[in-house]
Design an enzyme around this catalytic site. Sequence first.
Site, PDB file in Angstrom:
ATOM      1  N   THR A  89       0.872  -1.184   0.000  1.00 12.37           N
ATOM      2  CA  THR A  89       0.000   0.000   0.000  1.00 12.37           C
ATOM      3  C   THR A  89       0.906   1.230   0.000  1.00 12.37           C
ATOM      4  O   THR A  89       1.125   1.835   1.048  1.00 12.37           O
ATOM      5  CB  THR A  89      -0.922   0.033   1.233  1.00 12.37           C
ATOM      6  OG1 THR A  89      -0.132  -0.215   2.402  1.00 12.37           O
ATOM      7  CG2 THR A  89      -2.020  -0.992   1.148  1.00 12.37           C
ATOM      8  N   PHE A 152       2.078  -6.146  12.769  1.00 12.79           N
ATOM      9  CA  PHE A 152       2.904  -5.158  13.483  1.00 12.79           C
ATOM     10  C   PHE A 152       4.390  -5.485  13.412  1.00 12.79           C
ATOM     11  O   PHE A 152       5.179  -4.920  14.172  1.00 12.79           O
ATOM     12  CB  PHE A 152       2.460  -5.070  14.944  1.00 12.79           C
ATOM     13  CG  PHE A 152       1.028  -4.616  15.082  1.00 12.79           C
ATOM     14  CD1 PHE A 152       0.706  -3.269  15.058  1.00 12.79           C
ATOM     15  CD2 PHE A 152       0.002  -5.546  15.185  1.00 12.79           C
ATOM     16  CE1 PHE A 152      -0.613  -2.847  15.157  1.00 12.79           C
ATOM     17  CE2 PHE A 152      -1.326  -5.137  15.281  1.00 12.79           C
ATOM     18  CZ  PHE A 152      -1.636  -3.779  15.267  1.00 12.79           C
ATOM     19  N   ALA A 270      16.317  10.174  19.570  1.00 14.77           N
ATOM     20  CA  ALA A 270      16.423  11.312  18.648  1.00 14.77           C
ATOM     21  C   ALA A 270      17.543  11.032  17.643  1.00 14.77           C
ATOM     22  O   ALA A 270      18.435  10.237  17.897  1.00 14.77           O
ATOM     23  CB  ALA A 270      16.710  12.574  19.440  1.00 14.77           C
ATOM     24  N   CYS A 278       6.891   2.383   6.210  1.00 16.33           N
ATOM     25  CA  CYS A 278       5.675   2.447   7.038  1.00 16.33           C
ATOM     26  C   CYS A 278       5.415   3.814   7.655  1.00 16.33           C
ATOM     27  O   CYS A 278       4.426   4.460   7.327  1.00 16.33           O
ATOM     28  CB  CYS A 278       5.740   1.376   8.123  1.00 16.33           C
ATOM     29  SG  CYS A 278       5.648  -0.281   7.437  1.00 16.33           S
ATOM     30  N   LYS A 339      17.032   1.735   8.467  1.00 20.59           N
ATOM     31  CA  LYS A 339      17.352   1.336   9.843  1.00 20.59           C
ATOM     32  C   LYS A 339      18.338   0.177   9.756  1.00 20.59           C
ATOM     33  O   LYS A 339      18.588  -0.341   8.644  1.00 20.59           O
ATOM     34  CB  LYS A 339      16.086   0.913  10.606  1.00 20.59           C
ATOM     35  CG  LYS A 339      15.406  -0.321  10.012  1.00 20.59           C
ATOM     36  CD  LYS A 339      14.102  -0.660  10.714  1.00 20.59           C
ATOM     37  CE  LYS A 339      14.292  -1.576  11.864  1.00 20.59           C
ATOM     38  NZ  LYS A 339      13.039  -2.177  12.364  1.00 20.59           N
ATOM     39  N   ARG A 346      13.826   2.465   1.455  1.00 21.63           N
ATOM     40  CA  ARG A 346      12.684   3.364   1.223  1.00 21.63           C
ATOM     41  C   ARG A 346      12.699   4.516   2.237  1.00 21.63           C
ATOM     42  O   ARG A 346      12.854   4.287   3.423  1.00 21.63           O
ATOM     43  CB  ARG A 346      11.367   2.585   1.333  1.00 21.63           C
ATOM     44  CG  ARG A 346      11.120   1.689   0.128  1.00 21.63           C
ATOM     45  CD  ARG A 346       9.854   0.886   0.288  1.00 21.63           C
ATOM     46  NE  ARG A 346       9.963  -0.085   1.377  1.00 21.63           N
ATOM     47  CZ  ARG A 346       8.950  -0.796   1.846  1.00 21.63           C
ATOM     48  NH1 ARG A 346       7.748  -0.668   1.325  1.00 21.63           N
ATOM     49  NH2 ARG A 346       9.129  -1.670   2.818  1.00 21.63           N
TER      50      ARG A 346
END
Length: 450
Positions: A89, A152, A270, A278, A339, A346
């Site tokens: 999506t 999740f 931070a 997502c 990450k 993305r």
Amino acid sequence: MSNSTITILGTGYLGLTTAAVLSHAGFTVYAVEPNPDRLNAIKQGRSFFYEAGLDALVSAGLKNGTLIPTDSYAESIPNSDVVFSCVGTPDNPDGSSNLTYIFAAAEEAAKYLKPETVYAQKSTVPVGTGRKVMQLFTDKSVASPYISNPEFLSEGSSVLDTLTYDRLIFGGENQDAIQKVRDIFTHAETQAEATATLAGLPFKAKSNHHIIVSLESAELIKVTANSILALKISYANSIAKLADKAGADVVEVMDGIGADQRIGRAFLNAGRGYGGGCFPKDVSGLIATGLDYSVDLEIMQAAQSINESMPGYVVEKLQSALGGSVQGKKIAVLGLAFKANTSDTRRSPGVAMANTLAKAGAIVSAYDPQAGEEAGKELRPGIASATSIKDATKDTDAVVIATDWAEFKEYSLKNLTQTMKGKLIVDGMNCLEPANVKEAGLTYIGVGRS
Ligand code: UDX
């Protein structure tokens, strides 16, 4: 229930992980993928992306015949008790969710669904989507029940997240259909530890709580969960900007507030902001859904704009530490995935920072343990693709850490002082200990760690 046959539509991070895990829980699983390159990779026993433990499960599933990769709805759906929609999506240019794949999958599946086959939506969709798919089924005289069962899992830990979890959410009106899908996961739980062992991953059981709600609540839970995590990150980043000015250390501040169990420490790191497939799209999707219902979600707009400012904020810090300009400076960017522990680039802040620096005239070399190839398509021409930390940091004036891979955190600072020309370390993840960096004779700049 363990002899059920399952179809998974879409083999991205969510679909392939779910298919691989369920194929080791006693189920026969069809993994439906229309993209021929991705399908071929799966048929050879691997995923098209990097995810710890996944290839081992995919190849073992192929070997024992419980995982069946195919591009055919006609082959898979008529044999299935449950169909999980796990298609992508993406977002539209205006930030709203693009549901093209959701409806295309439902429409194609409708041709083959039996009345007793449950259609379960795992993809993240805006609240109200399920009703529209149900209407599509009604219009096509398809009697199959539809439920929402949002996912999740996080990239980088997706196999373990699928094997054991805080909660599963089930939303819908047909309680028999919900029970049928719950039974699949309850049975999979009995095999979870063995599957983790097969994947070579450490297993630690969680509560595996099941929560049953309405269809609309289930849809909204998913987007709200991601949005509140994004909100926490943007809140931490706002405080980081204040800490920079006021002389505080945001890591100490977040440790201090995170010790309060009502707040919690998670997702208060931070740095260069959130990226990935997502959070950015779920936040913009929630804002767009709010507008559809005439609800102004200003709080999420703030989270979004704070996040968008962060890669630039880190680059500005670097720039001013180098005397106001990066023109002609050699800079290494470590971390191109959005990450650690994934090859996914993305909306990657690392890619954004590398491109901004190159555009500003810096000579950029970039390195990521897994995402180099994928990032290659998105990096500006002229950015050198390095094959190691040593290679990337050779003769550099400054190093920017954009992803907290263990390899970066564990790298010898002494080695860095030997390969670098300058001394500047800009830690966009706040993942190094400033005192250690200083002790090695380097200059440390974090985000909110003045
Ligand atoms: C997220 C949700 O965590 C997951 O539950 C959902 O199913 C999909 O979206 P994911 O996008 O894979 O998972 O990664 P996540 O670990 O949540 O990190 C998202 C981004 O936020 C990354 O860029 C990460 O570096 C950043 N982040 C995370 C921060 O900047 N600070 C934090 O404290 C935590």
